[in-house]
Design a protein around this motif. Structure first.
Motif, mmCIF file in Angstrom:
data_model
loop_
_atom_site.group_PDB
_atom_site.id
_atom_site.type_symbol
_atom_site.label_atom_id
_atom_site.label_comp_id
_atom_site.label_asym_id
_atom_site.label_seq_id
_atom_site.Cartn_x
_atom_site.Cartn_y
_atom_site.Cartn_z
ATOM 1 N N ASP A 40 41.526 17.365 -25.079
ATOM 2 C CA ASP A 40 40.439 18.153 -24.523
ATOM 3 C C ASP A 40 41.011 19.324 -23.724
ATOM 4 O OD1 ASP A 40 37.900 18.937 -23.937
ATOM 5 O OD2 ASP A 40 37.341 17.125 -22.823
ATOM 6 N N GLU A 41 40.943 20.506 -24.302
ATOM 7 C CA GLU A 41 41.450 21.740 -23.691
ATOM 8 C C GLU A 41 42.877 21.573 -23.153
ATOM 9 O OE1 GLU A 41 38.864 24.067 -21.357
ATOM 10 O OE2 GLU A 41 37.052 23.263 -22.254
ATOM 11 N N THR A 53 33.464 17.893 -24.847
ATOM 12 C CA THR A 53 34.078 16.744 -24.174
ATOM 13 C C THR A 53 33.335 15.456 -24.527
ATOM 14 O OG1 THR A 53 34.919 18.086 -22.354
ATOM 15 C CG2 THR A 53 34.584 15.747 -21.888
ATOM 16 N N GLN A 56 40.103 16.393 -20.263
ATOM 17 C CA GLN A 56 40.031 17.789 -19.828
ATOM 18 C C GLN A 56 40.529 17.921 -18.392
ATOM 19 O OE1 GLN A 56 36.123 19.449 -20.400
ATOM 20 N NE2 GLN A 56 36.668 21.441 -19.582
HETATM 21 MG MG MG Z 1 34.629 20.002 -21.886
#
Ligand code: MG
Ligand code: DCP
Length: 269
Positions: free
Chosen positions: A172-173, A49, A91
């Motif tokens: 992010d994810e 991140t 995220q």
């Molecule tokens: Mg992360």
């Protein structure tokens, strides 16, 4: 020092981030070529991140430099160009946003608005509706963001990203909270964005998604690049065990890779 070619969206040189004097990331060198789909993997706390936020200009590096091959202008104009060119999907999206789903997705158009009037155009509305439709959100478009589940919020954030558009996508994810059907849906949207010629940098703990999508995988460990390469070079049993500290099984076939941690193998039988 050599000038970045226009074909290079991102060049990080000795990039480092040390909040409060503690080293979290780097120093590392990373070049992201135009049209790449780079997937960053690594254990919790590895700095994925932080790296994505640095690449997006959301964090100021403590060391090194970050160059954008395509950005024009200086000062405020440069920042505005960056906001137009860069899609950043966090995220964790904020929990308490007092907006409806439609209003939130429409905010994705904000960097494109006329900087004096800031009003949404007919095109902004059209793009917003089409992004809502693409993520199957039209039925919940008038609901408050506060009332959504984690997966629903994640799909709304992706719709806002789609509405914004841009040359470089930092995600992010993006599939963490999604059910299997929506994971497949998002993977196919990311592939479509990539096919359209955009550059993507994606972090994920879903190694099968990494194998399916990536043109290159970067393994991050304790803030540094441990290894990088094509999915078949990097996502090996040995490399994954070194990175995550657990044994893996990797099955390779012409269709692609199948990857699972070996402890789960016992649980399956
Ligand atoms: Mg992360
Ligand atoms: N960290 C910090 N100060 C911050 C943010 C993070 O000290 N403001 C620390 C916490 C972690 C390390 O930096 O030890 C890396 O954090 P990241 O969020 O970048 O890590 P990942 O994204 O790789 O972890 P995860 O897989 O949990 O998302």
């Amino acid at each position: 020092m050599s000038q970045p070619s226009a074909a290079l969206p991102l060049v990080a040189d000795g990039l480092g981030w040390n909040p409060g004097g503690t080293r979290v990331l780097g120093p590392l060198d990373l070049t992201v070529q135009r049209g790449e789909l780079l997937v960053i993997v690594g254990p919790n706390g590895a700095g994925k991140t932080s790296l994505l936020r640095l690449l997006g200009g959301l964090l100021e590096p403590d060391t090194g430099t970050l160059r954008w091959g395509k950005l024009r202008g200086a000062g405020a104009e440069r920042r505005r160009n960056r906001a137009r060119q860069l899609v950043y999907l966090p995220q964790l999206s904020p929990l308490s946003i007092p907006l409806t789903v439609r209003e939130f997705v429409r905010l994705g158009r904000y960097p494109h608005r006329d900087r004096w009037t800031l009003s949404a155009t007919a095109q902004d509305h059209e793009i917003t509706e089409s992004a809502l439709a693409r993520l199957e959100l039209l039925e919940m478009a008038d609901r408050s963001m506060v009332s959504l589940s984690g997966g629903e919020r994640q799909r709304v954030s992706l719709a806002a990203a789609l509405a914004q558009g841009g040359a470089v996508w930092l995600l992010d994810e993006p599939t963490t909270y999604l059910d299997p059907r929506h994971q497949v849906e998002i993977a196919s949207i990311l592939q479509a964005v990539h096919r359209d010629g955009h550059t993507l940098v994606v972090t994920t703990h879903d190694l099968n998604l990494a194998a399916q999508l990536a043109t290159r995988v970067v393994a991050l460990e304790e803030g540094r690049i441990l290894a990088q390469g094509a999915p078949r070079e990097l996502l090996t049993e040995e490399q994954l065990e070194t990175l995550f500290g657990v044994a893996f099984t990797v099955e390779s076939s012409p269709q692609g890779l199948r990857i699972w941690p070996r402890a789960a193998e016992g649980a399956r039988s």
